[in-house]
Design a protein around this motif. Structure first.
Motif, PDB file in Angstrom:
ATOM      1  N   ILE A  32       0.933  -1.207   0.076  1.00  0.00           N
ATOM      2  CA  ILE A  32       0.003  -0.101   0.026  1.00  0.00           C
ATOM      3  C   ILE A  32       0.744   1.223  -0.108  1.00  0.00           C
ATOM      4  CG2 ILE A  32      -2.059   1.135   1.172  1.00  0.00           C
ATOM      5  CD1 ILE A  32      -2.457  -1.289   2.662  1.00  0.00           C
ATOM      6  N   VAL A  33       0.813   1.992  -0.957  1.00  0.00           N
ATOM      7  CA  VAL A  33       1.652   3.097  -1.095  1.00  0.00           C
ATOM      8  C   VAL A  33       0.947   4.224  -1.500  1.00  0.00           C
ATOM      9  CG1 VAL A  33       3.718   1.811  -2.042  1.00  0.00           C
ATOM     10  CG2 VAL A  33       2.010   2.860  -3.708  1.00  0.00           C
ATOM     11  N   GLY A  34       1.588   5.642  -1.322  1.00  0.00           N
ATOM     12  CA  GLY A  34       0.723   7.015  -1.662  1.00  0.00           C
ATOM     13  C   GLY A  34       1.332   7.935  -0.554  1.00  0.00           C
ATOM     14  N   PRO A  35       1.119   9.341  -0.996  1.00  0.00           N
ATOM     15  CA  PRO A  35       1.517  10.308  -0.460  1.00  0.00           C
ATOM     16  C   PRO A  35       1.487  10.446   1.208  1.00  0.00           C
ATOM     17  CG  PRO A  35      -0.191  11.054  -1.363  1.00  0.00           C
ATOM     18  CD  PRO A  35      -0.043   9.681  -1.980  1.00  0.00           C
ATOM     19  N   ASN A  36       2.152  10.909   1.798  1.00  0.00           N
ATOM     20  CA  ASN A  36       1.942  11.386   3.313  1.00  0.00           C
ATOM     21  C   ASN A  36       0.485  11.927   3.528  1.00  0.00           C
ATOM     22  OD1 ASN A  36       4.316  10.285   4.128  1.00  0.00           O
ATOM     23  ND2 ASN A  36       5.257  12.644   4.039  1.00  0.00           N
ATOM     24  N   GLY A  37      -0.240  11.062   4.492  1.00  0.00           N
ATOM     25  CA  GLY A  37      -1.578  11.942   4.666  1.00  0.00           C
ATOM     26  C   GLY A  37      -2.645  11.063   4.054  1.00  0.00           C
ATOM     27  N   ALA A  38      -2.272   9.851   3.243  1.00  0.00           N
ATOM     28  CA  ALA A  38      -3.260   9.417   2.246  1.00  0.00           C
ATOM     29  C   ALA A  38      -4.262   8.332   2.960  1.00  0.00           C
ATOM     30  CB  ALA A  38      -2.455   8.619   1.132  1.00  0.00           C
ATOM     31  N   GLY A 202      -0.402  -3.927  -6.007  1.00  0.00           N
ATOM     32  CA  GLY A 202      -0.139  -2.966  -5.291  1.00  0.00           C
ATOM     33  C   GLY A 202      -1.526  -2.012  -5.214  1.00  0.00           C
ATOM     34  N   TYR A 203      -1.526  -1.074  -4.386  1.00  0.00           N
ATOM     35  CA  TYR A 203      -2.966  -0.315  -4.066  1.00  0.00           C
ATOM     36  C   TYR A 203      -2.147   1.133  -3.656  1.00  0.00           C
ATOM     37  CZ  TYR A 203      -6.060  -4.251  -3.704  1.00  0.00           C
ATOM     38  OH  TYR A 203      -6.765  -5.027  -4.145  1.00  0.00           O
ATOM     39  N   VAL A 204      -2.620   2.255  -4.474  1.00  0.00           N
ATOM     40  CA  VAL A 204      -2.106   3.478  -4.572  1.00  0.00           C
ATOM     41  C   VAL A 204      -3.330   4.283  -3.721  1.00  0.00           C
ATOM     42  CG1 VAL A 204      -1.207   5.486  -5.402  1.00  0.00           C
ATOM     43  CG2 VAL A 204      -0.810   3.397  -6.301  1.00  0.00           C
ATOM     44  N   LEU A 205      -3.060   4.761  -2.546  1.00  0.00           N
ATOM     45  CA  LEU A 205      -4.190   5.611  -2.165  1.00  0.00           C
ATOM     46  C   LEU A 205      -3.826   7.141  -1.948  1.00  0.00           C
ATOM     47  CD1 LEU A 205      -4.947   3.986   1.613  1.00  0.00           C
ATOM     48  CD2 LEU A 205      -5.861   3.593  -0.836  1.00  0.00           C
ATOM     49  N   SER A 206      -4.917   7.922  -2.239  1.00  0.00           N
ATOM     50  CA  SER A 206      -4.724   9.270  -2.312  1.00  0.00           C
ATOM     51  C   SER A 206      -5.761   9.953  -1.766  1.00  0.00           C
ATOM     52  CB  SER A 206      -4.478   9.937  -3.710  1.00  0.00           C
ATOM     53  OG  SER A 206      -4.414  11.128  -3.792  1.00  0.00           O
ATOM     54  N   GLY A 208      -7.373   9.153   1.070  1.00  0.00           N
ATOM     55  CA  GLY A 208      -8.108   8.270   1.647  1.00  0.00           C
ATOM     56  C   GLY A 208      -8.900   7.521   0.944  1.00  0.00           C
ATOM     57  N   ARG A 209      -8.662   7.700  -0.296  1.00  0.00           N
ATOM     58  CA  ARG A 209      -9.328   6.799  -1.229  1.00  0.00           C
ATOM     59  C   ARG A 209      -8.509   5.928  -2.409  1.00  0.00           C
ATOM     60  NH1 ARG A 209     -14.611   9.062  -1.592  1.00  0.00           N
ATOM     61  NH2 ARG A 209     -14.456  11.345  -0.723  1.00  0.00           N
ATOM     62  N   ASN A 210      -9.083   4.934  -2.837  1.00  0.00           N
ATOM     63  CA  ASN A 210      -8.218   4.132  -3.826  1.00  0.00           C
ATOM     64  C   ASN A 210      -8.089   5.051  -4.990  1.00  0.00           C
ATOM     65  OD1 ASN A 210     -10.235   1.759  -2.458  1.00  0.00           O
ATOM     66  ND2 ASN A 210      -8.270   0.955  -3.173  1.00  0.00           N
ATOM     67  N   ARG A 211      -6.831   5.126  -5.505  1.00  0.00           N
ATOM     68  CA  ARG A 211      -6.428   5.730  -6.648  1.00  0.00           C
ATOM     69  C   ARG A 211      -6.123   4.919  -7.793  1.00  0.00           C
ATOM     70  NH1 ARG A 211      -4.615  11.039  -7.905  1.00  0.00           N
ATOM     71  NH2 ARG A 211      -4.975  11.280 -10.126  1.00  0.00           N
ATOM     72  N   TYR A 212      -5.437   3.881  -7.535  1.00  0.00           N
ATOM     73  CA  TYR A 212      -4.725   2.884  -8.347  1.00  0.00           C
ATOM     74  C   TYR A 212      -4.824   1.679  -7.683  1.00  0.00           C
ATOM     75  CZ  TYR A 212      -3.207   6.848 -11.367  1.00  0.00           C
ATOM     76  OH  TYR A 212      -3.386   7.960 -12.128  1.00  0.00           O
ATOM     77  N   GLU A 213      -4.992   0.592  -8.497  1.00  0.00           N
ATOM     78  CA  GLU A 213      -4.799  -0.793  -7.987  1.00  0.00           C
ATOM     79  C   GLU A 213      -4.613  -1.683  -9.051  1.00  0.00           C
ATOM     80  OE1 GLU A 213      -8.420  -3.285  -6.947  1.00  0.00           O
ATOM     81  OE2 GLU A 213      -8.866  -1.338  -6.254  1.00  0.00           O
ATOM     82  N   ASP A 214      -3.473  -2.507  -9.002  1.00  0.00           N
ATOM     83  CA  ASP A 214      -3.049  -3.549 -10.173  1.00  0.00           C
ATOM     84  C   ASP A 214      -2.035  -4.458  -9.712  1.00  0.00           C
ATOM     85  OD1 ASP A 214      -3.039  -4.550 -12.693  1.00  0.00           O
ATOM     86  OD2 ASP A 214      -3.485  -2.835 -13.522  1.00  0.00           O
ATOM     87  N   ASP A 215      -1.569  -5.292 -10.583  1.00  0.00           N
ATOM     88  CA  ASP A 215      -0.248  -5.946 -10.256  1.00  0.00           C
ATOM     89  C   ASP A 215       0.639  -4.982 -10.074  1.00  0.00           C
ATOM     90  OD1 ASP A 215      -1.734  -8.315 -10.506  1.00  0.00           O
ATOM     91  OD2 ASP A 215      -1.138  -8.950 -12.474  1.00  0.00           O
ATOM     92  N   SER A 216       1.644  -5.211  -9.166  1.00  0.00           N
ATOM     93  CA  SER A 216       2.710  -4.393  -8.853  1.00  0.00           C
ATOM     94  C   SER A 216       3.711  -3.715 -10.002  1.00  0.00           C
ATOM     95  CB  SER A 216       3.743  -4.807  -7.753  1.00  0.00           C
ATOM     96  OG  SER A 216       2.677  -4.845  -6.667  1.00  0.00           O
ATOM     97  N   VAL A 225       1.191   6.822 -12.899  1.00  0.00           N
ATOM     98  CA  VAL A 225       1.340   6.480 -11.520  1.00  0.00           C
ATOM     99  C   VAL A 225       2.859   7.005 -11.137  1.00  0.00           C
ATOM    100  CG1 VAL A 225       1.755   4.559 -10.080  1.00  0.00           C
ATOM    101  CG2 VAL A 225       0.037   4.487 -11.423  1.00  0.00           C
ATOM    102  N   ARG A 226       3.953   6.801 -11.997  1.00  0.00           N
ATOM    103  CA  ARG A 226       5.301   6.953 -11.679  1.00  0.00           C
ATOM    104  C   ARG A 226       5.588   8.539 -11.406  1.00  0.00           C
ATOM    105  NH1 ARG A 226       9.029   3.012 -12.939  1.00  0.00           N
ATOM    106  NH2 ARG A 226      10.714   4.763 -13.004  1.00  0.00           N
TER     107      ARG A 226
END
Length: 232
Positions: A32-38, A202-206, A208-216, A225-226
């Motif tokens: 689970i990745v994303g910016p601080n406070g996500a 991987g799941y990208v949060l932004s 407090g919400r799902n922003r992206y999800e897929d195979d890493s 995403v990059r």
């Protein structure tokens, strides 16, 4: 194994997560990745019963654990390693490990041996007080204690935080080995690129919400995403 659906959660009246979904297969490895406070750590704490659930559900192996307390959740074979305050500083290594098996009448010798084999430094330092250990050693102790119940799912919150650069790869290698041995891993990690390289999904949060999800590997190769989350 783990199914989070439409989760709204936070602390008291403060909502942090909005309609978050996440799944982990048996033996899987999710980052689970994303910016601080996500809301990354809040999501992990929600699985372990440390937040206020305002909607949605968390199911583990088909059982609804949404509103269970941490001491109940750990009995469902889930262990959690927080980012900070994850060892008992005045206690020895051995005492910390025994605390990891507190729900058992006695500590299984094979469980202790498994942890020592995975983290040999803990065997060498078994009588040492935790507060005298280095950051990397304390992190290994925290993970070792979490493994004392041989969990089906291991929750790791920022396992590389505060580690010297030369220890980060070693820590990720140890997490890989835990996953390879059959334990599912859900990891929150600020080192997003490395987390996605190591995980299967991987799941990208932004905000407090799902922003992206897929195979890493797909997320790692996604230009958007990059650019937005991985520094190009």
């Amino acid at each position: 194994m783990l199914d989070i659906s439409g989760l709204d959660a936070g602390y008291g009246d403060l909502q942090i997560l909005y309609d978050v979904d996440l799944t982990i297969e048996d033996g899987g490895f999710v980052a689970i990745v994303g910016p601080n406070g996500a809301g990354k750590s809040t999501l992990m704490k929600s699985v372990f019963g440390l937040t206020t659930t305002m909607g949605g559900a968390v199911r583990f192996n088909g059982t609804d654990i949404t509103n269970l307390s941490p001491d109940q959740i750990i009995r469902h074979s889930i262990s959690y390693v927080p980012q900070v305050d994850n060892v008992f500083p005045p206690l020895t290594v051995m005492e910390n490990l025994r605390m990891g098996a507190f729900i058992l009448d006695e500590v299984p010798a094979d469980r202790l041996e498994m942890v020592f084999n995975r983290f040999p430094i803990l065997r060498e330092r078994k009588d040492q007080k935790a507060h005298t250990m280095s950051g990397g050693q304390r992190q290994m102790l925290a993970m070792g204690r979490a493994l004392m119940l041989d969990p089906d799912l291991l929750l790791l919150d920022e396992p590389s935080a505060g580690l010297a650069p030369d220890l980060v790869d070693e820590m990720f290698d140890r997490i890989d080995a835990i996953n390879d041995a059959g334990t599912a891993v859900m990891m929150v990690e600020q080192n997003a690129k490395e987390a996605l390289r190591r995980s299967e999904r991987g799941y990208v949060l932004s905000q407090g919400r799902n922003r992206y999800e897929d195979d890493s590997d797909i997320l790692l190769g996604d230009e958007e995403v990059r650019r937005e989350f991985l520094g190009g």
